[in-house]
Scaffold this active site. Structure first.
Site, PDB file in Angstrom:
ATOM      1  N   ASP A  30      18.096  -8.341   3.123  1.00 50.89           N
ATOM      2  CA  ASP A  30      18.289  -7.939   1.955  1.00 50.89           C
ATOM      3  C   ASP A  30      17.334  -6.484   2.479  1.00 50.89           C
ATOM      4  O   ASP A  30      16.581  -6.113   2.705  1.00 50.89           O
ATOM      5  CB  ASP A  30      17.904  -7.837   0.372  1.00 50.89           C
ATOM      6  CG  ASP A  30      18.603  -7.144  -0.265  1.00 50.89           C
ATOM      7  OD1 ASP A  30      19.138  -5.574  -0.577  1.00 50.89           O
ATOM      8  OD2 ASP A  30      18.275  -7.066  -1.832  1.00 50.89           O
ATOM      9  N   ASP A 126      24.901  -4.161   2.193  1.00 51.77           N
ATOM     10  CA  ASP A 126      23.492  -4.206   2.418  1.00 51.77           C
ATOM     11  C   ASP A 126      22.791  -5.543   2.798  1.00 51.77           C
ATOM     12  O   ASP A 126      21.007  -5.775   2.883  1.00 51.77           O
ATOM     13  CB  ASP A 126      22.820  -2.959   2.103  1.00 51.77           C
ATOM     14  CG  ASP A 126      22.181  -3.644   0.491  1.00 51.77           C
ATOM     15  OD1 ASP A 126      23.115  -3.792   0.321  1.00 51.77           O
ATOM     16  OD2 ASP A 126      21.887  -2.963   0.058  1.00 51.77           O
ATOM     17  N   GLU A 127      23.422  -6.852   2.425  1.00 49.90           N
ATOM     18  CA  GLU A 127      23.133  -7.892   2.316  1.00 49.90           C
ATOM     19  C   GLU A 127      23.818  -8.683   3.026  1.00 49.90           C
ATOM     20  O   GLU A 127      25.479  -8.704   3.152  1.00 49.90           O
ATOM     21  CB  GLU A 127      22.902  -8.010   1.026  1.00 49.90           C
ATOM     22  CG  GLU A 127      22.404  -7.443  -0.296  1.00 49.90           C
ATOM     23  CD  GLU A 127      21.900  -7.875  -1.489  1.00 49.90           C
ATOM     24  OE1 GLU A 127      21.741  -9.112  -1.750  1.00 49.90           O
ATOM     25  OE2 GLU A 127      22.891  -6.934  -2.514  1.00 49.90           O
TER      26      GLU A 127
END
Length: 417
Positions: A30, A126-127
């Site tokens: 993350d 973003d993960e």
């Protein structure tokens, strides 16, 4: 780097899963304050400063899309009005969102993750989850892999990330939230009652604001409350979603890490989770155009054409819908966008808040340069290739479509960090 490792014993039969260390093969990465961190990585003068990426810094009614950890130290939070953020942090640097920068940085992050395992599931910009089973001989135990990933991303891109390690996807994701920024947390399934259950119910993945309000009205305040409610009661109240939330609250998740491009499946797509729900067709169309451009560029770059356009929508209660349409083989942005837009207008009321949109093109085959019966189609194909060449040479900002200009100038949408 922060390394958190907590262990204690409970009756593992209650959890339905084993917590042996050999099973901890799922990693969740993350990125921390991703959009603000991207600006700080691009412009070194911003490092260490309170950076706020805002919907429209010039307008009083603009909101904070994300804030760097330096700004968060002053109490600045996502969705906070700009004027309030300015009062809390007078020396903050306000920036407009740069979607193209975020996409490029995201692609580089995902490329780094694939150096460690081919089994990478991109969850959002973003993960991502990784299944590192069998990677020990190359890179070491999962904790060593996590440390290497964190180090490489920081050294090569200048971006911080937090990492969770566990035996399944839901626990790995929950673990990555426990220590930020630059944390690495190992979460064993037997730790769920002590570590996860005391958390507010809204911190469980899948519980949005409306769901949290409903659960709170039923006196279900914590994840532990949810985990200990009879599953039949939750199913009666929420249907299949109730059962899923019950399993997640108990740390149970049997879904595999899916790279999304398995044998027998040929598709390319992009999706985005938004920092603020969108509730107008104008905003949704701007997002769809950006996504369609990304899909088109990717398909054209690999010399494919496809004939099935799929639209994915997820609302603020985490209900996900997918709708598809079959069209003549194409790889032009215009065809992909036009079809996605029709699917949106036919399957969304323009009011229900949307938190995720995705577009994909499937049924792919090699571009056979078919002779079009319509000269306009051939002109579009050539125009798309010219635009691609310009962007390849001069960068993504060199040229963009009129619909994307709305997105840039009005800045009425943003993307989740």
């Amino acid at each position: 780097m922060i390394f958190n490792r907590i262990r204690f014993k409970i009756d593992t039969e209650q959890m339905f899963v084993k917590g042996e260390s050999g099973m901890l093969n799922i990693i969740h990465v993350d990125m921390n304050a991703f959009y603000a961190s991207c600006h700080q990585a691009k412009d070194p003068s911003l490092k260490g400063k309170p950076v706020i990426v805002a919907g429209d810094p010039k307008k009083r009614n603009g909101i904070v899309l994300t804030a760097s950890y330096e700004a968060r130290a002053y109490g600045v939070k996502t969705a906070m009005p700009n004027f309030q953020a300015k009062k809390l942090c007078k020396n903050a640097v306000f920036l407009k969102p740069d979607y193209i920068l975020y996409v490029k940085m995201s692609e580089r992050v995902m490329d780094i993750l694939r150096r460690f395992t081919p089994i990478v599931e991109v969850f959002s910009i973003d993960e991502a989850w990784l299944d590192v089973s069998g990677c020990e001989r190359l890179f070491g135990e999962p904790i060593e892999i996590a440390e290497k990933i964190q180090k490489v991303i920081k050294e090569e891109l200048g971006l911080p990330c937090s990492i969770g390690i566990s035996c399944n996807k839901i626990l790995a994701k929950m673990a990555s939230d426990l220590k930020k920024p630059m944390g690495i947390t190992v979460l064993y399934p037997e730790e769920v009652p002590e570590v996860i259950w005391p958390l507010p119910v809204e911190e469980l993945y899948g519980v949005g604001k409306r769901m949290a309000d409903k659960l709170n009205s039923m006196n279900i305040k914590t994840i532990g409350d949810l985990a200990n409610i009879p599953v039949e009661f939750l199913e009666a109240a929420f249907g299949v979603i109730g059962r899923q939330l019950y399993l997640w609250a108990n740390g149970i998740d049997e879904s595999p890490v899916d790279p999304g491009f398995t044998k027998g499946e040929k598709s390319m797509g992009h999706s985005i989770t938004l920092p603020k729900d969108i509730t107008t067709f104008e905003e949704a169309r701007a997002v769809l155009l950006s996504l369609s451009e990304q899909v088109g560029r990717r398909v054209r770059k690999k010399n494919f054409v496809g004939r099935v356009v799929t639209l994915t929508m997820r609302d603020d209660s985490f209900l996900t819908k997918t709708r598809s349409a079959t069209i003549p083989y194409t790889n032009t942005t215009e065809d992909i966008y036009k079809t996605a837009k029709k699917l949106l207008e036919s399957n969304w009321d323009g009011k229900t808040p949307l938190r995720l949109l995705g577009v994909s093109l499937s049924g792919l085959t090699r571009d056979f340069e078919q002779i079009s019966l319509f000269p306009h189609d051939e002109k579009l194909r050539k125009l798309n290739k010219v635009i691609d060449k310009i962007k390849d040479r001069f960068g993504e900002n060199a040229v963009y479509r009129a619909g994307q200009k709305f997105e840039r100038d009005e800045v009425k949408i943003g993307f989740r960090s």
